[in-house]
Design a protein around this motif. Structure first.
Motif, mmCIF file in Angstrom:
data_model
loop_
_atom_site.group_PDB
_atom_site.id
_atom_site.type_symbol
_atom_site.label_atom_id
_atom_site.label_comp_id
_atom_site.label_asym_id
_atom_site.label_seq_id
_atom_site.Cartn_x
_atom_site.Cartn_y
_atom_site.Cartn_z
ATOM 1 N N MET A 99 41.733 65.768 48.643
ATOM 2 C CA MET A 99 42.149 65.250 47.231
ATOM 3 C C MET A 99 41.927 63.641 47.318
ATOM 4 O O MET A 99 41.885 63.039 48.458
ATOM 5 N N ARG A 100 41.612 63.229 46.166
ATOM 6 C CA ARG A 100 41.777 61.713 46.350
ATOM 7 C C ARG A 100 42.357 61.205 44.879
ATOM 8 O O ARG A 100 41.800 61.735 44.005
ATOM 9 N N ILE A 101 42.949 59.896 44.808
ATOM 10 C CA ILE A 101 43.038 59.326 43.693
ATOM 11 C C ILE A 101 41.969 58.037 43.769
ATOM 12 O O ILE A 101 42.324 57.108 44.542
ATOM 13 N N GLU A 102 41.085 58.072 42.942
ATOM 14 C CA GLU A 102 40.191 56.903 42.863
ATOM 15 C C GLU A 102 40.630 55.881 41.564
ATOM 16 O O GLU A 102 40.757 56.560 40.661
ATOM 17 N N VAL A 103 40.501 54.703 42.035
ATOM 18 C CA VAL A 103 41.380 53.773 40.995
ATOM 19 C C VAL A 103 40.175 52.463 40.760
ATOM 20 O O VAL A 103 39.670 51.973 41.529
ATOM 21 N N GLY A 104 40.097 52.522 39.326
ATOM 22 C CA GLY A 104 39.410 51.185 38.966
ATOM 23 C C GLY A 104 39.864 49.687 39.324
ATOM 24 O O GLY A 104 41.029 49.777 39.188
ATOM 25 N N TYR A 105 39.089 48.677 39.338
ATOM 26 C CA TYR A 105 39.609 47.522 39.694
ATOM 27 C C TYR A 105 40.887 47.060 38.864
ATOM 28 O O TYR A 105 41.791 46.318 39.006
ATOM 29 N N GLY A 106 40.619 47.411 37.459
ATOM 30 C CA GLY A 106 41.394 47.050 36.503
ATOM 31 C C GLY A 106 42.845 47.649 36.460
ATOM 32 O O GLY A 106 43.936 46.936 35.838
ATOM 33 N N LEU A 107 43.049 48.666 37.300
ATOM 34 C CA LEU A 107 44.463 49.308 37.536
ATOM 35 C C LEU A 107 45.017 49.208 38.839
ATOM 36 O O LEU A 107 46.068 49.659 39.193
ATOM 37 N N GLU A 108 44.141 48.390 39.792
ATOM 38 C CA GLU A 108 44.806 48.295 41.190
ATOM 39 C C GLU A 108 45.840 47.684 41.472
ATOM 40 O O GLU A 108 46.777 47.924 42.197
ATOM 41 N N ALA A 109 46.355 46.723 40.346
ATOM 42 C CA ALA A 109 47.476 45.978 40.391
ATOM 43 C C ALA A 109 48.716 46.830 40.154
ATOM 44 O O ALA A 109 49.825 46.713 40.733
ATOM 45 N N ALA A 110 48.647 47.814 39.446
ATOM 46 C CA ALA A 110 49.900 48.863 39.116
ATOM 47 C C ALA A 110 49.699 50.048 39.803
ATOM 48 O O ALA A 110 50.644 50.537 40.592
ATOM 49 N N LEU A 111 48.394 50.589 40.085
ATOM 50 C CA LEU A 111 48.220 51.865 40.758
ATOM 51 C C LEU A 111 47.813 51.438 42.084
ATOM 52 O O LEU A 111 46.264 51.572 42.347
ATOM 53 N N THR A 112 48.637 50.930 42.908
ATOM 54 C CA THR A 112 47.974 50.239 44.202
ATOM 55 C C THR A 112 47.473 51.481 45.183
ATOM 56 O O THR A 112 47.823 52.687 45.226
ATOM 57 N N ASP A 113 46.993 50.927 46.312
ATOM 58 C CA ASP A 113 46.425 51.829 47.329
ATOM 59 C C ASP A 113 47.669 52.621 47.929
ATOM 60 O O ASP A 113 47.621 53.764 47.967
ATOM 61 N N ALA A 114 48.725 51.720 48.358
ATOM 62 C CA ALA A 114 50.195 52.433 48.559
ATOM 63 C C ALA A 114 50.866 53.359 47.939
ATOM 64 O O ALA A 114 51.266 54.565 48.134
ATOM 65 N N LYS A 115 50.622 53.145 46.483
ATOM 66 C CA LYS A 115 51.317 53.786 45.408
ATOM 67 C C LYS A 115 50.487 55.024 45.344
ATOM 68 O O LYS A 115 51.085 56.135 45.287
ATOM 69 N N SER A 116 49.203 54.999 45.407
ATOM 70 C CA SER A 116 48.223 56.278 45.325
ATOM 71 C C SER A 116 48.592 57.210 46.521
ATOM 72 O O SER A 116 48.649 58.556 46.102
ATOM 73 N N ARG A 117 48.575 56.584 47.629
ATOM 74 C CA ARG A 117 49.043 57.331 48.757
ATOM 75 C C ARG A 117 50.203 58.007 48.742
ATOM 76 O O ARG A 117 50.449 59.279 49.224
ATOM 77 N N GLN A 118 51.323 57.494 48.232
ATOM 78 C CA GLN A 118 52.530 58.081 47.998
ATOM 79 C C GLN A 118 52.471 59.210 46.965
ATOM 80 O O GLN A 118 52.994 60.314 47.447
ATOM 81 N N ILE A 119 51.878 58.954 46.045
ATOM 82 C CA ILE A 119 51.710 60.080 45.146
ATOM 83 C C ILE A 119 51.066 61.292 45.612
ATOM 84 O O ILE A 119 51.319 62.653 45.615
ATOM 85 N N THR A 120 49.840 61.082 46.219
ATOM 86 C CA THR A 120 49.185 62.276 46.953
ATOM 87 C C THR A 120 49.794 62.808 48.068
ATOM 88 O O THR A 120 50.027 64.014 48.206
ATOM 89 N N SER A 121 50.778 62.332 49.034
ATOM 90 C CA SER A 121 51.199 62.768 50.034
ATOM 91 C C SER A 121 52.879 63.254 49.696
ATOM 92 O O SER A 121 53.232 64.245 50.260
ATOM 93 N N THR A 122 53.410 62.906 48.723
ATOM 94 C CA THR A 122 54.785 63.159 48.600
ATOM 95 C C THR A 122 54.976 63.901 47.101
ATOM 96 O O THR A 122 55.858 64.823 47.082
ATOM 97 N N ILE A 123 54.004 63.859 46.367
ATOM 98 C CA ILE A 123 54.205 64.631 45.077
ATOM 99 C C ILE A 123 53.298 65.613 44.853
ATOM 100 O O ILE A 123 53.399 66.677 44.631
ATOM 101 N N ILE A 124 51.874 65.424 45.263
ATOM 102 C CA ILE A 124 50.964 66.188 44.934
ATOM 103 C C ILE A 124 50.900 67.344 45.920
ATOM 104 O O ILE A 124 50.706 68.548 45.889
ATOM 105 N N LYS A 125 50.772 66.786 47.346
ATOM 106 C CA LYS A 125 50.510 67.701 48.684
ATOM 107 C C LYS A 125 51.488 68.986 48.734
ATOM 108 O O LYS A 125 50.998 69.956 48.894
#
Length: 264
Positions: A99-125
């Motif tokens: 799985m992956r969360i791909e984020v456009g540059y315009g949302l990276e300030a809010a949906l950061t790499d760290a936040k995306s990783r948290q969502i995939t590993s602790t919520i989705i997985k």
């Protein structure tokens, strides 16, 4: 030259642009809940102008990493508004367990790499490991929407698709949607109007025979009532009908690269 050819091959391997916000080619989502999730994402675009998609398939394209797919797909599909790049895509590949969360540059300030990783590993997985793909998609999306709202972008009240292809309110209503008042209005129009015409003709002929004036021509309560009823019905239909279209059209975003990948 080699890099150009490699990029071209990779681009050709990207699936076609989705027609909806939620695409389930693996058929693992509950259909009703997937439809509700699709509408939620359409409304999110109306409210914020952000475009977030869910894309599920069995396997990655051959010789393509999920990072390559994510970056190229968000570009080719045009996810996010042009000049804002405010889009993101949640990918599941069920056979590959990736799985992956791909984020456009315009949302990276809010949906950061760290936040995306948290969502995939602790919520989705945990949901995917339990076989609950619908719950994983719903909870993952909710977390992504909560993060993306931090950009505080304003929407227009329409999706890109609704702006490009406006739907006439009249076209969105079928005959079965007229309701009781509408059918009464139609009945009054098609029955009352001929009766009114016959009455007027009879009275007109009587007046001609007697030589007297025909003073009843402009006054007929049944004709006035039927016309008023139809007008009211038409107005009600127009004001209450919806011109929404929850299909997806890319807004012209062309840059991605942030996000996080995971497996289960």
């Amino acid at each position: 030259m080699f890099a150009f050819l490699l990029a071209l091959v990779t681009a050709l391997a990207i699936p076609p642009k989705p027609a909806k916000y939620v695409t389930d080619n693996a058929h693992v989502l509950d259909a009703a809940r997937a439809s509700a999730l699709n509408e939620k994402l359409a409304q999110f675009e109306r409210d914020t102008s952000n475009q977030i998609l869910v894309y599920i398939d069995h396997k990655l394209p051959p010789d393509t990493t999920i990072e390559q797919l994510g970056s190229e797909a968000i570009h080719q599909w045009g996810v996010g508004q042009k000049g804002k790049d405010n889009g993101a895509v949640l990918f599941f590949f069920t056979d590959d367990h990736k799985m992956r969360i791909e984020v456009g540059y315009g949302l990276e300030a809010a949906l950061t790499d760290a936040k995306s990783r948290q969502i995939t590993s602790t919520i989705i997985k945990p949901r995917l490991q339990a076989g609950d793909f619908t719950g994983g998609a719903e909870q993952g999306v909710d977390a992504m929407l909560a993060a993306a709202r931090g950009e505080e972008l304003k929407g227009t009240g329409r999706t890109v698709r609704e702006t490009r292809h406006p739907v006439s309110p009249v076209q969105t209503r079928s005959a079965s949607d007229l309701g009781f008042v509408g059918w009464v209005g139609m009945l009054a129009l098609f029955v009352g109007l001929p009766v009114m015409i016959i009455i007027l003709l009879v009275r007109s002929r009587r007046g001609m025979v007697s030589g007297g004036p025909t003073t009843t021509y402009v006054s007929d309560s049944s004709g006035s009532s039927s016309s008023s009823s139809w007008s009211s019905s038409s107005s009600s239909d127009s004001s209450s009908s919806s011109s929404s279209d929850s299909g997806f059209d890319g807004g012209g975003g062309d840059a991605g690269g942030g996000g996080a990948s995971d497996s289960w």
